[in-house]
Design a protein around this motif. Structure first.
Motif, short mmCIF file in Angstrom:
data_model
loop_
_atom_site.label_atom_id
_atom_site.label_comp_id
_atom_site.label_asym_id
_atom_site.label_seq_id
_atom_site.Cartn_x
_atom_site.Cartn_y
_atom_site.Cartn_z
N GLY A 210 52.22 -33.84 4.62
CA GLY A 210 51.36 -34.89 4.10
C GLY A 210 51.30 -36.12 4.95
N TYR A 211 52.20 -36.22 5.95
CA TYR A 211 52.23 -37.35 6.88
C TYR A 211 52.29 -38.69 6.15
CZ TYR A 211 51.33 -33.68 10.22
OH TYR A 211 51.45 -32.53 10.96
N PHE A 212 53.23 -38.79 5.25
CA PHE A 212 53.52 -40.05 4.58
C PHE A 212 55.03 -40.27 4.62
CE2 PHE A 212 54.16 -36.96 1.24
CZ PHE A 212 55.20 -37.47 0.47
N LYS A 213 55.42 -41.50 4.37
CA LYS A 213 56.84 -41.85 4.41
C LYS A 213 57.17 -42.69 3.19
CE LYS A 213 60.39 -43.88 7.41
NZ LYS A 213 60.65 -44.53 8.72
N GLU A 214 58.21 -42.28 2.48
CA GLU A 214 58.68 -43.01 1.31
C GLU A 214 59.67 -44.09 1.76
OE1 GLU A 214 60.02 -41.54 -3.05
OE2 GLU A 214 61.36 -40.98 -1.43
N ALA A 215 59.51 -45.30 1.23
CA ALA A 215 60.44 -46.38 1.57
C ALA A 215 61.83 -46.06 1.05
CB ALA A 215 59.95 -47.70 1.01
N ALA A 216 62.84 -46.40 1.81
CA ALA A 216 64.22 -46.10 1.42
C ALA A 216 64.74 -47.06 0.38
CB ALA A 216 65.12 -46.11 2.65
N GLU A 217 64.18 -48.30 0.37
CA GLU A 217 64.78 -49.33 -0.47
C GLU A 217 63.93 -49.73 -1.67
OE1 GLU A 217 62.03 -51.01 2.45
OE2 GLU A 217 63.76 -49.66 2.61
N ASN A 218 62.68 -49.24 -1.76
CA ASN A 218 61.84 -49.59 -2.90
C ASN A 218 60.88 -48.45 -3.19
OD1 ASN A 218 59.56 -49.90 -1.10
ND2 ASN A 218 60.35 -51.93 -0.57
N CYS A 219 59.83 -48.74 -3.97
CA CYS A 219 58.94 -47.69 -4.44
C CYS A 219 57.62 -47.64 -3.67
CB CYS A 219 58.66 -47.88 -5.93
SG CYS A 219 60.15 -47.98 -6.94
N SER A 220 57.60 -48.14 -2.47
CA SER A 220 56.37 -48.15 -1.70
C SER A 220 56.28 -46.94 -0.78
CB SER A 220 56.26 -49.44 -0.88
OG SER A 220 57.31 -49.50 0.08
N VAL A 221 55.05 -46.69 -0.26
CA VAL A 221 54.78 -45.54 0.59
C VAL A 221 53.93 -45.97 1.76
CG1 VAL A 221 53.56 -43.33 0.69
CG2 VAL A 221 54.97 -43.86 -1.29
N THR A 222 54.21 -45.42 2.92
CA THR A 222 53.39 -45.64 4.11
C THR A 222 52.63 -44.36 4.42
OG1 THR A 222 55.00 -47.20 5.01
CG2 THR A 222 53.40 -46.27 6.55
N LEU A 223 51.30 -44.47 4.58
CA LEU A 223 50.47 -43.31 4.90
C LEU A 223 50.26 -43.21 6.40
CD1 LEU A 223 47.74 -43.67 2.11
CD2 LEU A 223 49.83 -42.31 2.05
#
Length: 765
Positions: A239-252
């Motif tokens: 899916g080429y996304f990354k989940e933040a390690a410290e909160n609930c945000s996502v980078t596409l």
């Protein structure tokens, strides 16, 4: 297949235990000595319970804290039932579907629980071989590479159910991908579905960081069908996304390599739940993801296709209308719960001891279809609102609070979830509105005596006359190990009215998690105290005063040398002992039952004249009772048969009642015990696989003998009879046990004048 290997994992005094390879359902039998047959307890689910004017559908199901949901036909009637696995206590709850089209009607039927293997952490039912029967994918530990260290991964049980009923057999101890262990964290919940739409089941999971791994199943590519489980790690950043390690945000649109070397056998990632479904009807998978630090679930839209997923849209709070806000670590499940042929969205917490434990199962009804679902919020306590549910931990006892001669139920708890972490503990009162032979209960209040105002945690109630005035007073045990004395100031014959008059009563302090019982231990007619605690021992405080003015001397902090820790005698392990001492056995002698952290009810005898000695541990799973971990046990006669029944609580906040039944009547007379000498014997006794039949084979008989075999239930009713003679005596004779309901049975075996009685129970691992 006959399995006659002794089960070394289960040892009950007087029992011989065997288990089938695969299902791990233990069958135990015990040859009666020439004395009395002990009383037997049977779970009762039919006692009515009412809350807010409505009768509960499943009052005694035992509560739910961190449940996981799947569909499967449990009773083989062609309708999908509901398989619920609660991570809290690793409990299996089979809910049978009695609903018509568009109707919600689930009935808890524990008799189907033994059809499932023992499970731990997570379990999802998915039909991987396309035979119409859902198979089990579950967490497992196994030494895959022979280094004496258990690897963590995914086990699979294949559903081989037939006309005889639900049945699973082991298919894979651990799934492999490219020859390596296919790792899924014990605390995560993966997505197990056909990700690439090629007809076989794939797996999505987070591993070792913030990227999602895609394990592709090669069954169709290699064999042209879906009935194999051959995986390759196709993409380490699906899916080429990354989940933040410290909160609930996502980078596409992250830049990452499609493939990296296989992960180590024990990568670190604990904290995500994944549901993969096609939300927009374009035949590729979107994902709905929960995280350990979040109360929301976010949704990612797939702008790629089934073979090359690319997440192009991020919805931080899903669904957009009335988004999930469930503290915390929510997990989503997609299945039809209202019989309208459209899969709904069920959301529940996945975090042990840190999540909503009372109104924690959110139901979103699908008003769209299965191609393009439209989820609308319906309620926050799906299933939980049809059970006795008191949050985390249930400590129930019987007490006649209104002096009407009927035993009511008072339930202490650790508490109802609160975001602050300080769970408010209280007493729930269920009034007995039935009769002395047919009880029925109704919730009066969830804060009986206003206990919540005192700020106690992990409250455990006990009732007894502590001042000699003829009515029952109340002691409250709690988290810090003290006892608090509430005096009953009500006039005689009136409803109890408790007032706190002695906080930290008599300066008694047992450490943590005090669980008191007020009872006459030494037979001097004065109320003594037994107090369980976190360390698994029992404290005995002998009353050296009078009825009107009790004084307590700590006789011992190791009453009977009881130690119910998971590893007895080993420092650092907890036991959470909860004692109930009573004269309920048919012999009239004292019997001690103890609730434990492991969930088994321990039974001790050898108490009379031995109060300073070591008691005899006769059972660690008394009467086959297991209702989940951190069990609580108490008792009282609620059906008017002059013998006390049992009430059991568990960590999930649920309550269960077991009726005390006397030994079977004259249909199994006491002279049926084994005479000596015995000219015949049983050479095989157990079950076969997969037919689920009893196997009985005799030796020491001749062709003129006739073997008579009769099965009785615990009420002495003859439920099955058969005879064997001639050559059949020495053959493996099959008795169709699959036609029996779950429970305890007596098997009377007779050859001529010689008889043998076998007590038989199905014990869930």
């Amino acid at each position: 297949m006959w399995s006659g290997e002794k089960d070394s994992d289960r040892k009950f005094s007087g029992w011989l235990c065997y288990r089938t390879s695969g299902l791990l359902i233990s069958f135990c039998f015990w040859l009666f000595p020439s004395g009395l047959i002990s009383q037997i307890f049977q779970r009762i689910d039919s006692i009515p319970v009412k809350i807010a004017g409505n009768f509960l559908e499943n009052p005694w199901a035992g509560g739910l804290n961190t449940p996981q949901f799947s569909s499967v036909d449990i009773n083989m009637d062609g309708k999908k039932d509901l398989f619920v696995f609660d991570r809290t206590g690793n409990r299996i709850l089979p809910l049978i579907n009695y609903g018509n089209t568009g109707e919600i009607n689930w009935k808890y039927e524990k008799k189907y629980s033994p059809s499932f293997p023992p499970l731990k952490y997570w379990a999802l039912l998915v039909d991987y071989d396309n035979d119409g029967k859902e198979d089990i994918f579950c967490s497992n530990r196994y030494d895959f590479n022979g280094d004496s260290i258990n690897d963590i991964g995914v086990a699979v049980y294949r559903n081989v159910s037939d006309q005889y009923g639900l049945h699973f057999v082991p298919e894979k101890i651990l799934l492999l991908a490219d020859g390596y262990n296919l790792y899924v964290s014990e605390w995560d919940i993966p997505a197990i579905t056909d990700i690439d739409y090629d007809g076989d089941i794939d797996i999505l999971t987070f591993i070792g960081g913030t990227l999602m791994f895609y394990y592709k199943n090669l069954s169709v590519e290699l064999y042209g069908n879906s009935d194999s489980l051959v995986f390759t790690m196709d993409n380490s950043c699906w899916g080429y996304f990354k989940e933040a390690a410290e909160n609930c945000s996502v980078t596409l649109s992250v830049s990452c390599k499609k493939n990296i070397p296989p992960p180590p056998s024990k990568p670190l990632h604990e904290g995500s739940t994944t549901l993969a479904i096609d939300l927009d009807g374009d035949h590729d998978m979107e994902v709905i993801i929960g995280d350990v630090v979040c109360t929301n679930m976010y949704q990612l839209t797939n702008g790629g296709d089934s073979s090359a997923a690319v997440m192009t849209y991020y919805e931080p709070a899903y669904p957009p209308v009335y988004p999930i806000d469930l503290y915390r670590f929510p997990a989503a499940f997609w299945l039809d719960v209202d019989n309208d042929y459209r899969n709904d969205l069920i959301v529940a917490p996945n975090g042990l001891n840190v999540s909503e434990n009372f109104t924690g199962i959110w139901f979103y009804k699908n008003f769209g279809d299965n191609s393009i679902p439209l989820f609308q919020f319906q309620k926050k306590s799906f299933l939980q609102d049809q059970m006795i549910e008191v949050g985390e931990n249930a400590y129930p006892v019987f007490f006649d609070y209104n002096s009407d001669g009927l035993l009511d139920i008072v339930i202490g708890n650790y508490g109802y979830y609160a975001p602050t972490g300080n769970y408010p503990s209280s007493l729930a009162l269920f009034k007995n509105t039935g009769t002395n032979t047919s009880p029925s209960f109704e919730l009066i209040t969830r804060d009986y005596t206003g206990l919540n105002q005192y700020g106690f945690s992990a409250v455990f109630p006990a009732f007894g006359d502590l001042d000699g005035d003829g009515d029952y007073d109340m002691l409250i045990g709690e988290y810090f190990g003290y006892l608090h004395h509430f005096e009953n100031i009500a006039p005689g014959g009136s409803a109890a009215d408790f007032v706190l008059i002695n906080p930290q009563y008599k300066d008694i302090d047992v450490g943590k998690f005090s669980a008191p019982q007020i009872t006459d231990v030494n037979g001097d007619s004065l109320p003594d105290l037994l107090v369980g605690e976190i360390n698994g021992n029992i404290n005995y405080f002998r009353n050296t005063g009078t009825m009107q003015n009790p004084e307590y001397f700590m006789e011992t902090d190791s009453f009977g040398k009881v130690d119910v820790r998971v590893k007895p005698g080993v420092p650092g392990y907890t036991g959470y002992s909860i004692p109930w001492l009573a004269r309920w056995d048919s012999t009239g002698y004292l019997i001690l039952l103890v609730g434990t952290k492991s969930g088994g009810i321990y039974r001790y005898t050898g108490i009379e004249g031995n109060l300073t000695g070591k008691f005899t541990l006769t059972d660690t799973l008394f009467s086959g009772i297991y209702e989940g971990v951190q069990s609580s046990v108490s008792g009282g006669d609620i059906n008017g048969d002059s013998v006390p029944d049992l009430i059991i609580g568990n960590l999930a906040g649920g309550v269960t009642i077991y009726y005390n039944y006397a030994p079977p009547p004259d249909s199994i007379p006491s002279d049926s015990v084994i005479p000596v000498p015995v000219p015949f014997a049983i050479s095989k006794f157990g079950i076969d696989m997969p037919g689920n039949n009893f196997i009985i084979q005799f030796r020491g008989t001749d062709e003129n003998d006739i073997a008579d075999i009769r099965f009785f239930d615990i009420r002495g009713r003859n439920i099955y009879s058969t005879q064997y003679s001639g050559a059949a005596l020495t053959q493996e004779n099959k008795i169709p046990f699959h036609t029996f309901t779950d429970g305890i049975y007596f098997v009377k075996l007779s050859v001529g004048e010689y008889k043998r009685v076998v007590k038989l129970a199905v014990i869930r691992e």
